[in-house]
Design an enzyme around this catalytic site. Structure first.
Site, mmCIF file in Angstrom:
data_model
loop_
_atom_site.group_PDB
_atom_site.id
_atom_site.type_symbol
_atom_site.label_atom_id
_atom_site.label_comp_id
_atom_site.label_asym_id
_atom_site.label_seq_id
_atom_site.Cartn_x
_atom_site.Cartn_y
_atom_site.Cartn_z
ATOM 1 N N CYS A 1 46.419 21.940 52.928
ATOM 2 C CA CYS A 1 47.148 20.770 53.442
ATOM 3 C C CYS A 1 48.461 20.665 52.676
ATOM 4 O O CYS A 1 48.920 21.658 52.095
ATOM 5 C CB CYS A 1 46.302 19.498 53.361
ATOM 6 S SG CYS A 1 45.898 18.942 51.690
ATOM 7 N N ARG B 1 43.276 15.779 52.124
ATOM 8 C CA ARG B 1 42.481 16.443 53.164
ATOM 9 C C ARG B 1 41.807 17.723 52.679
ATOM 10 O O ARG B 1 40.588 17.883 52.825
ATOM 11 C CB ARG B 1 43.362 16.763 54.386
ATOM 12 C CG ARG B 1 43.834 15.542 55.136
ATOM 13 C CD ARG B 1 44.959 15.874 56.101
ATOM 14 N NE ARG B 1 46.194 16.226 55.395
ATOM 15 C CZ ARG B 1 47.311 16.657 55.970
ATOM 16 N NH1 ARG B 1 47.353 16.786 57.281
ATOM 17 N NH2 ARG B 1 48.365 16.934 55.244
ATOM 18 N N ASP C 1 46.891 12.920 58.432
ATOM 19 C CA ASP C 1 47.096 12.749 56.990
ATOM 20 C C ASP C 1 46.778 11.303 56.602
ATOM 21 O O ASP C 1 47.432 10.376 57.073
ATOM 22 C CB ASP C 1 48.558 13.074 56.665
ATOM 23 C CG ASP C 1 48.785 13.186 55.179
ATOM 24 O OD1 ASP C 1 47.920 12.729 54.405
ATOM 25 O OD2 ASP C 1 49.829 13.720 54.799
HETATM 26 P P1 4NP Z 1 47.291 15.768 51.748
HETATM 27 O O1 4NP Z 1 48.002 14.340 51.771
HETATM 28 O O2 4NP Z 1 48.311 16.761 52.281
HETATM 29 O O3 4NP Z 1 46.135 15.611 52.689
HETATM 30 O O4 4NP Z 1 46.886 16.047 50.322
HETATM 31 C C1 4NP Z 1 49.215 14.053 51.161
HETATM 32 C C2 4NP Z 1 49.269 13.905 49.797
HETATM 33 C C3 4NP Z 1 50.466 13.547 49.197
HETATM 34 C C4 4NP Z 1 51.593 13.348 49.967
HETATM 35 C C5 4NP Z 1 51.541 13.520 51.328
HETATM 36 C C6 4NP Z 1 50.335 13.875 51.931
HETATM 37 N N1 4NP Z 1 52.822 12.969 49.344
HETATM 38 O O5 4NP Z 1 53.791 12.705 50.073
HETATM 39 O O6 4NP Z 1 52.883 12.908 48.098
#
Ligand code: 4NP
Length: 153
Positions: free
Chosen positions: A3, A9, A120
Protein backbone atom coordinates in the site's frame (compact mmCIF):
# COMPACT_ATOMS: atom_id res chain seq x y z
CA UNK A 1 1.10 -6.91 0.16
CA UNK A 2 1.70 -3.29 -0.86
CA UNK A 3 0.00 0.00 0.00
CA UNK A 4 1.17 3.61 0.31
CA UNK A 5 2.37 4.02 3.91
CA UNK A 6 2.63 0.35 4.97
CA UNK A 7 0.84 1.27 8.18
CA UNK A 8 -2.91 0.85 7.55
CA UNK A 9 -3.92 -1.58 4.77
CA UNK A 10 -0.93 -3.76 3.88
CA UNK A 11 0.03 -4.59 7.50
CA UNK A 12 -3.51 -5.95 7.91
CA UNK A 13 -3.12 -7.93 4.69
CA UNK A 14 0.24 -9.32 5.85
CA UNK A 15 -1.10 -10.21 9.30
CA UNK A 16 -4.35 -11.77 8.08
CA UNK A 17 -2.74 -13.90 5.37
CA UNK A 18 0.13 -14.86 7.65
CA UNK A 19 -2.25 -16.00 10.36
CA UNK A 20 -4.21 -18.20 7.90
CA UNK A 21 -1.00 -19.60 6.42
CA UNK A 22 0.41 -20.47 9.86
CA UNK A 23 -2.84 -22.21 10.88
CA UNK A 24 -2.71 -24.33 7.71
CA UNK A 25 1.03 -24.99 7.93
CA UNK A 26 1.68 -23.61 4.44
CA UNK A 27 5.36 -22.90 3.73
CA UNK A 28 4.74 -19.34 2.52
CA UNK A 29 6.60 -16.19 3.46
CA UNK A 30 4.34 -13.17 3.72
CA UNK A 31 5.54 -9.58 3.87
CA UNK A 32 4.29 -6.06 3.24
CA UNK A 33 5.71 -2.73 2.12
CA UNK A 34 4.71 0.81 1.16
CA UNK A 35 5.40 2.72 -2.04
CA UNK A 36 6.05 5.94 -0.15
CA UNK A 37 9.55 5.75 1.25
CA UNK A 38 9.46 8.67 3.65
CA UNK A 39 6.10 8.94 5.43
CA UNK A 40 6.22 6.12 7.95
CA UNK A 41 9.22 3.85 7.37
CA UNK A 42 10.24 2.18 10.65
CA UNK A 43 6.85 2.71 12.31
CA UNK A 44 4.48 0.10 13.73
CA UNK A 45 1.05 -0.29 12.09
CA UNK A 46 -1.64 2.36 12.75
CA UNK A 47 -3.28 1.94 16.16
CA UNK A 48 -6.68 1.22 14.58
CA UNK A 49 -5.25 -1.43 12.23
CA UNK A 50 -3.65 -3.03 15.29
CA UNK A 51 -6.90 -2.83 17.26
CA UNK A 52 -9.11 -4.30 14.54
CA UNK A 53 -6.60 -7.10 13.93
CA UNK A 54 -6.39 -7.83 17.65
CA UNK A 55 -10.19 -8.13 17.82
CA UNK A 56 -9.78 -11.02 15.35
CA UNK A 57 -6.86 -12.48 17.34
CA UNK A 58 -4.34 -11.35 14.73
CA UNK A 59 -1.29 -9.65 16.25
CA UNK A 60 0.35 -7.16 13.88
CA UNK A 61 2.04 -5.10 16.62
CA UNK A 62 5.55 -6.32 15.77
CA UNK A 63 5.43 -5.26 12.13
CA UNK A 64 7.64 -2.39 11.01
CA UNK A 65 6.92 -0.27 7.92
CA UNK A 66 9.39 -0.53 5.06
CA UNK A 67 9.61 0.80 1.54
CA UNK A 68 8.68 -1.33 -1.46
CA UNK A 69 11.79 -1.93 -3.61
CA UNK A 70 12.38 -3.29 -7.14
CA UNK A 71 14.10 -6.35 -5.63
CA UNK A 72 10.79 -7.42 -4.10
CA UNK A 73 10.12 -8.82 -7.58
CA UNK A 74 13.12 -11.15 -7.11
CA UNK A 75 12.06 -12.24 -3.63
CA UNK A 76 8.34 -12.85 -4.03
CA UNK A 77 6.17 -15.00 -6.32
CA UNK A 78 3.07 -12.88 -5.92
CA UNK A 79 2.73 -9.16 -5.11
CA UNK A 80 -0.67 -7.66 -4.36
CA UNK A 81 -1.38 -3.94 -4.58
CA UNK A 82 -4.14 -2.59 -2.36
CA UNK A 83 -5.24 -0.11 -5.04
CA UNK A 84 -4.69 1.01 -8.61
CA UNK A 85 -2.55 4.02 -7.67
CA UNK A 86 -0.23 1.68 -5.79
CA UNK A 87 0.14 -0.54 -8.85
CA UNK A 88 1.23 2.54 -10.83
CA UNK A 89 3.76 3.39 -8.09
CA UNK A 90 5.06 -0.19 -8.10
CA UNK A 91 5.71 0.00 -11.85
CA UNK A 92 7.64 3.26 -11.40
CA UNK A 93 9.72 1.87 -8.53
CA UNK A 94 10.42 -1.57 -10.02
CA UNK A 95 11.13 -0.34 -13.57
CA UNK A 96 12.61 -3.29 -15.55
CA UNK A 97 11.96 -5.69 -12.69
CA UNK A 98 8.20 -5.08 -12.84
CA UNK A 99 6.52 -8.38 -13.69
CA UNK A 100 2.81 -8.10 -14.48
CA UNK A 101 2.41 -11.87 -14.09
CA UNK A 102 3.35 -11.59 -10.44
CA UNK A 103 1.07 -8.66 -9.62
CA UNK A 104 -2.62 -8.16 -9.09
CA UNK A 105 -4.96 -5.89 -7.22
CA UNK A 106 -5.90 -7.72 -4.04
CA UNK A 107 -9.65 -7.33 -4.54
CA UNK A 108 -9.41 -8.92 -8.00
CA UNK A 109 -9.12 -12.19 -6.07
CA UNK A 110 -12.74 -11.70 -4.93
CA UNK A 111 -14.07 -9.66 -7.85
CA UNK A 112 -11.98 -10.81 -10.83
CA UNK A 113 -11.26 -8.18 -13.44
CA UNK A 114 -13.15 -5.41 -11.64
CA UNK A 115 -9.99 -3.59 -10.52
CA UNK A 116 -11.53 -2.41 -7.24
CA UNK A 117 -9.45 -0.64 -4.60
CA UNK A 118 -9.18 -1.43 -0.90
CA UNK A 119 -10.19 2.06 0.29
CA UNK A 120 -7.53 3.91 2.23
CA UNK A 121 -8.78 4.25 5.84
CA UNK A 122 -6.06 6.82 6.73
CA UNK A 123 -8.49 9.76 6.76
CA UNK A 124 -11.34 7.62 8.06
CA UNK A 125 -12.52 6.33 11.42
CA UNK A 126 -12.67 2.98 13.18
CA UNK A 127 -15.59 1.54 11.13
CA UNK A 128 -13.51 2.11 7.99
CA UNK A 129 -10.77 -0.09 9.42
CA UNK A 130 -13.34 -2.81 10.15
CA UNK A 131 -14.60 -2.63 6.55
CA UNK A 132 -11.04 -2.87 5.24
CA UNK A 133 -10.39 -5.87 7.50
CA UNK A 134 -13.41 -7.74 6.13
CA UNK A 135 -12.45 -7.12 2.48
CA UNK A 136 -8.86 -8.18 3.01
CA UNK A 137 -9.94 -11.24 4.99
CA UNK A 138 -12.19 -12.45 2.14
CA UNK A 139 -9.47 -11.83 -0.44
CA UNK A 140 -6.95 -13.80 1.66
CA UNK A 141 -9.38 -16.74 1.85
CA UNK A 142 -9.47 -16.71 -1.98
CA UNK A 143 -5.67 -16.63 -2.18
CA UNK A 144 -5.49 -19.71 0.05
CA UNK A 145 -8.19 -21.46 -2.01
CA UNK A 146 -6.30 -20.67 -5.21
CA UNK A 147 -2.70 -21.38 -4.25
CA UNK A 148 -2.94 -23.41 -1.03
CA UNK A 149 -2.68 -26.78 -2.78
CA UNK A 150 0.34 -25.87 -4.89
CA UNK A 151 3.48 -27.74 -3.97
CA UNK A 152 6.55 -25.56 -3.41
CA UNK A 153 8.83 -25.45 -6.50
P1 4NP B 1 -1.81 2.96 3.99
O1 4NP B 1 -2.49 4.31 4.48
O2 4NP B 1 -1.27 3.23 2.59
O3 4NP B 1 -2.95 1.98 3.95
O4 4NP B 1 -0.74 2.60 4.98
C1 4NP B 1 -1.85 5.54 4.52
C2 4NP B 1 -0.93 5.80 5.52
C3 4NP B 1 -0.35 7.05 5.60
C4 4NP B 1 -0.68 8.03 4.69
C5 4NP B 1 -1.57 7.77 3.68
C6 4NP B 1 -2.17 6.51 3.60
N1 4NP B 1 -0.08 9.32 4.78
O5 4NP B 1 -0.47 10.21 4.01
O6 4NP B 1 0.80 9.53 5.64
Amino acid sequence: MVCLGNICRSPLAEGILNSKVKKLGLPWQIDSAGTNNNYHVGEAPHALSQKVARLHSVDISQQCARAFVAEDFDRFDKIYAMSGDILVDMKKIAKKKFNPEKTNLLLNEIYPGQNLDVPDPWYGEEPDYHDVYEMIDKACDKIIEKYGDLKPA
